[in-house]
Structures are given as structure tokens and as C-alpha cells.
Design a protein around this motif. Sequence first.
Motif, mmCIF file in Angstrom:
data_model
loop_
_atom_site.group_PDB
_atom_site.id
_atom_site.type_symbol
_atom_site.label_atom_id
_atom_site.label_comp_id
_atom_site.label_asym_id
_atom_site.label_seq_id
_atom_site.Cartn_x
_atom_site.Cartn_y
_atom_site.Cartn_z
ATOM 1 N N ALA A 7 0.751 -1.236 -0.043
ATOM 2 C CA ALA A 7 -0.184 0.118 0.058
ATOM 3 C C ALA A 7 0.785 1.221 0.012
ATOM 4 O O ALA A 7 2.091 1.120 0.514
ATOM 5 C CB ALA A 7 -0.861 -0.160 1.357
ATOM 6 N N ASP A 8 0.310 2.368 -0.724
ATOM 7 C CA ASP A 8 1.268 3.429 -0.709
ATOM 8 C C ASP A 8 1.414 4.120 0.620
ATOM 9 O O ASP A 8 2.640 4.608 0.958
ATOM 10 C CB ASP A 8 0.341 4.570 -1.537
ATOM 11 C CG ASP A 8 0.576 4.272 -3.001
ATOM 12 O OD1 ASP A 8 1.345 3.278 -3.346
ATOM 13 O OD2 ASP A 8 -0.114 4.938 -3.810
ATOM 14 N N GLN A 9 0.483 4.039 1.527
ATOM 15 C CA GLN A 9 0.583 4.324 2.918
ATOM 16 C C GLN A 9 1.557 3.892 3.602
ATOM 17 O O GLN A 9 2.500 4.290 4.599
ATOM 18 C CB GLN A 9 -0.630 4.600 3.463
ATOM 19 C CG GLN A 9 -1.336 3.241 3.893
ATOM 20 C CD GLN A 9 -2.760 3.465 4.564
ATOM 21 O OE1 GLN A 9 -3.371 4.741 4.447
ATOM 22 N NE2 GLN A 9 -3.174 2.369 5.163
ATOM 23 N N TYR A 10 2.113 2.485 3.386
ATOM 24 C CA TYR A 10 3.075 1.701 4.166
ATOM 25 C C TYR A 10 4.240 2.263 3.618
ATOM 26 O O TYR A 10 5.217 2.662 4.268
ATOM 27 C CB TYR A 10 2.836 0.305 3.679
ATOM 28 C CG TYR A 10 3.906 -0.762 4.282
ATOM 29 C CD1 TYR A 10 3.994 -0.926 5.704
ATOM 30 C CD2 TYR A 10 4.948 -1.341 3.154
ATOM 31 C CE1 TYR A 10 4.841 -1.611 6.047
ATOM 32 C CE2 TYR A 10 5.840 -2.141 3.634
ATOM 33 C CZ TYR A 10 5.807 -2.347 5.333
ATOM 34 O OH TYR A 10 6.898 -3.132 5.819
ATOM 35 N N SER A 177 -4.989 5.928 -4.207
ATOM 36 C CA SER A 177 -4.372 5.025 -5.414
ATOM 37 C C SER A 177 -4.871 5.549 -6.949
ATOM 38 O O SER A 177 -6.026 5.542 -6.977
ATOM 39 C CB SER A 177 -4.689 3.752 -4.960
ATOM 40 O OG SER A 177 -4.467 2.902 -6.062
#
Lengths: 193, 429
Positions: A7-10, A177
Motif C-alpha cells: 500500500a502507498d501509505q505503508y 491510489s
Amino acid sequence: MSHDSYADQYIRGILNSVKTIAVVGVSPNTIRPSYFAFKYLLERGYRMIPVNPGHAGRELLGQTVYAKLADIPEPIDMVDVFRSSEHALGIVQEAFALKPLPKVIWMQLGVRNDEAARLAEANGIKVVMNRCPKIEYGRLSSEIAWMGVNTRTISAKKAPLPTRGIQRLSLDRPTLSGGATGAATRAQSKTGS
Amino acid sequence: MIDRTTERTPGFATLAIHAGAQPDPTTGARATPIYQTTSYVFEDVDHAASLFGLQTFGNIYTRVGNPTTAVLEERVAALEGGTAGLATASGHAAQVVAFHCLMQPGDEFVASRKLYGGSINQFNHAFKNFGWNVNWADPDDMSSFEKAITPKTKAIFTESIANPGGVVCDIEAMSLLAKKAHVPLIVDNTLATPYLWTPIEQGADIVIHSLTKFLGGHGNSIGGMVVDAGTFDWSRDDRYPMLSKPRPEYHGIVMHETFGNFAFAVACRALALRDIGPALSPFNSFLILTGIETLPLRIRRHCDNALAVAQWLSGHKKIAWVSYPGLPGDRYHKLARKYVPKGAGSVFTFGLKGGYDAGIKLVSNVKLFSHLANIGDTRSLIIHPASTTHRQLTDEQKVASGAGPDVVRLSIGIEDKDDIIADLEQALA
């Protein structure tokens, strides 16, 4: 956790929280991908520590080169592995000897070692594999879009201006996303560098 | 770990409006600004060196990159499902740029015989001067592609829906041939647009566009695009030295090793656009971006109108045949249902029983249709290819590419369909 996609937020969480990055296997050759990544992240304000036994004691872009992780005299937040997949396990084991433990083990694009990842995660260390922190920084800040690259993000929020430099964009950009497709994902898993 | 509210994949219409664009970080401008500038100041000497060495991301000179154009590149890449895009001054320029990164003098490529006439000319003449040799094959007979492949073949080229004849190509079958030969499949997706068809899903490695047509969509800007699918392994052997060997143009950088799955797009920019020069104007990028925002709405209407016109023409006594894959009974209808179920586009041909002279008469009589050499405009367009776009071809080539003497090509616009049909009715009377 699955390491087929992130995930981008990870990824953004990792790049926003780490300050000191040791790059194992960085090359002083100015046309090598490891040099590119090292220089870019240095310019983005990270404390960058080169690790390469063949160049220990010399300087790379003003930073002292160490032979191994254990020689670094300061805490490290993230170990970036620029070695082939079979070396990753040994590097993770070296990282375990560090006090304090690094928070993140990051294996470069084309590098994946699931055994090393399991071992690191079992000890509370976050893992990223088969990605490049320079590309991910460029993608999540959208700087890489200046090269026409699909960042796979969209946003209607104005990003904060970075406090210094020009032609720089902030990593703290709220994004959704974007155009992640099966094709792009398949392609990403096949990259060879 | 995955937050479903932020990690869901947006739909096509959302990407057509948002991909690549964001509020300007300095001014907050919401529409993408037109960065009408030739060059960009450096922070210091070291920053300049990093930019010139491709070590950092940023802008140097608009021939190599421009922030307005970059939004367009990302948007088309996102719509096609590719890793990166590279905009050029025209669709023709996109082809030169893409082939420059694949071909050495003496190399060959296999191309579908059913192509836009301009591409046939470019491949037969301009490319031959570079020592790039085309071998033609018939998209209706896959074995002809297989036979045309030689050890010197570096790529296979086709259009997804071919101009002008409404030919639907079996991209999946071509992709299998390309993979077997270890060469990239290049698909010109201009007539379908990514709204109707994303050929990367079926194995295309490189997608080409003339942005001039439906993507821009308003007949106001020439432009082209190369999309890198990120799927081809350039380092498998030594056949693609622009990607797999140290480049003297860039003090020894190896493109594939350095840029991974978007290396082809970077090679097109750094090795082809930089040195050949056909950059897109930022103003054109802005107009094309604005066009793309309404692409899904326009294409749906284009397809609805085209089907209605094709059906009407099929019942007209002066019309010998209509070649529109959206019509049941058309020889490409089955492929159209497989590859373009949302619609078969709005460019198609039909044959007049009266032949060449009837074609000339029709294009002279129309009042709403514009008689011109473009397609993919909001306006309905008409042309008689044999006397215009395809006139440089031999008679044999004309027929082979679907532009025989009796053929008229239409590009159906988004006006009211009754008005479009009424104009054809009076012009045929």
C-alpha cells in the motif's frame, strides 16, 4: 504480510519516518543505479551511510564508507540492500547485531528473499522488497512524473511546498491510489535491475 | 494493512480527469498550468549535474521534458495501464522515436499491411533511409506474420483497429507470436483509444498514439505518445543495445538496469527525443489534456452515432458494402465483440456502387461533413482516400490497405445523429 504489493501509505510511512539509511553495496561508480539512489536520497535530506568493504575508509559524496554494518558508529533507521537476493539473509543477520535495531530492511528492485523477510518481521522490523526507495520517493512525491512515469496516485490536494531547493515536491502529499493496473503490477514483479 | 478507502483502484473516467494532474504546488491552480518555457533554472552546479546525468528527476529544457507535457504523459500511461509515457510532436514522431530505440541499420520489423496510409509511407520510405526494413504481413492471416519474422526482426507493429478499413486485429494472437520470437509487440491504439481497448492487457509491450485524433478529440492539436508497458525484458540478449548496453550518449548508463520497468520510456526521452528533437508544445499538451477529460463521454457518443450511421448506410441502394466491425455480419464483428465490446469506434469505410467518380461526388456534395484528412474530431469528417491520403500508394497497395477507388472513409462526430444521416442522404441523392 504479503510482499507482492505494498500500500502507498505503508511505503510513505517508512520514507517519512526514517532519517538515517545505511546502503549496503553502494557503488562509487557514478553511473551505477546504487550511486543514483544514494545521491538522490542524500539530496532529499536523509542521513546516508555508504557500506562497501572494498571502499571502507574513503568518502562517497562526503560520507564516510564503512566495511560492514557493525562498523557504523551511530543508530541506523533503515538498511537498504543493494546486493543480490542470496546475500539478503546474511545482511539481515548482521542487522540483528545492531543496537538499537534498525526499523526497516529495504531490499532493492530485483532483490527478494522471503526467508530474510520472515526473520526480520519476526523481530519487529518492517520489510520492503523488490522496490527502489528513490523510485518510491519520486512516485509518492510525484517528482518522477516529470519523466512521464505513471505514479499510480491521484490527488485533488495541494501538496505542501518543500522548505528548500527547487524542482522538489513533498512526500507529504495526500493521495488516492491511481491507475494501478494488472499490467503495471505484472510488469513491476518482473523487473530485473 | 491495506486501507480500502485509499487503496481502491479508480475507474477510467476518474483517471481520465485526474491521472497526472494535481493542484499546482506553488499557486494552487487547479487546471494544469501551461508551462510555456524553454528552460528551467538549476539550484546549483551540482543540481544541474544530477539532472543532466539522469540522477535526479526534474526539468532541463522543454525538448526533453516539460511539466505540462509530463501531466499528459502520465495520464495516457495511466489510461493504457503502462508504466510511463513519452509525448512527441505527432503520432509519426512517436513512431520514429520508438523505433530509434529498437532498431540498428539493417534491422527489420514486421508490420501489419492494414495501416494508416501515412504509416505505410513512413515505413516504406523514410524508415528505409535509416536502414530500418519493414516486412509486411496480413493481419487476417497470422501465419503470414510468423513467416515474415527473421533473425533480424526487432519488433512487430500493428494497429488495434486499423485505419481506414475498420479491421480489428487479433492482438492476443500477435502477442503470442511476438513472445515466441522474443520481440516487442507495438500497437498503435489511436482508433480504439484506451476507453475501448487497452492492448497491454493482451500483451502489447509498447502502445503508440496519435493524440491528434480521439484523445485530443477536438481537431485542434497535433501530438503523439509512446507508452511503455514495462513488460519487455530488454536484457535477455544483446539485441536491444539502446536498452541493454552502456550508452555513450549518457556516459555509460545502461538504461534497463537503471530504470527497470520504465526504461523504454526513458530511452525514448533521453536517447531519441533529446537527440532527434520532435518535442510536443506545452500548449498542445494543455489542449489535449482538456480533451482527454471528456474522452469516455465523447467515445460513447461517437460509437453510438457511428453504429446508427453504419446501419443506415447498409440499407442504402447506392452503397455496395459497409465495413464497420460494430455491425452484425461484419467479418470483424466477432473480434470486435471480444476486444471492443463497448463499441467499435467511429472511423469506418464504405463502398459506393458508382466507384471513384461517385466518391468524388459525395465528398463534394456534403454540407455538414467536413472534407479533410483527419479523424477523431467532434465534427463528422469525410474523405475519399484513393484521391487523398492514400494517393501515393500503388493501386495494389491501395486495395490492400482498404483504400480502393470506390472507398469512402467517415469519422463520425458527436453531432445529432439525425443531422449526420440527413447530410449523407442529401449528398447521395
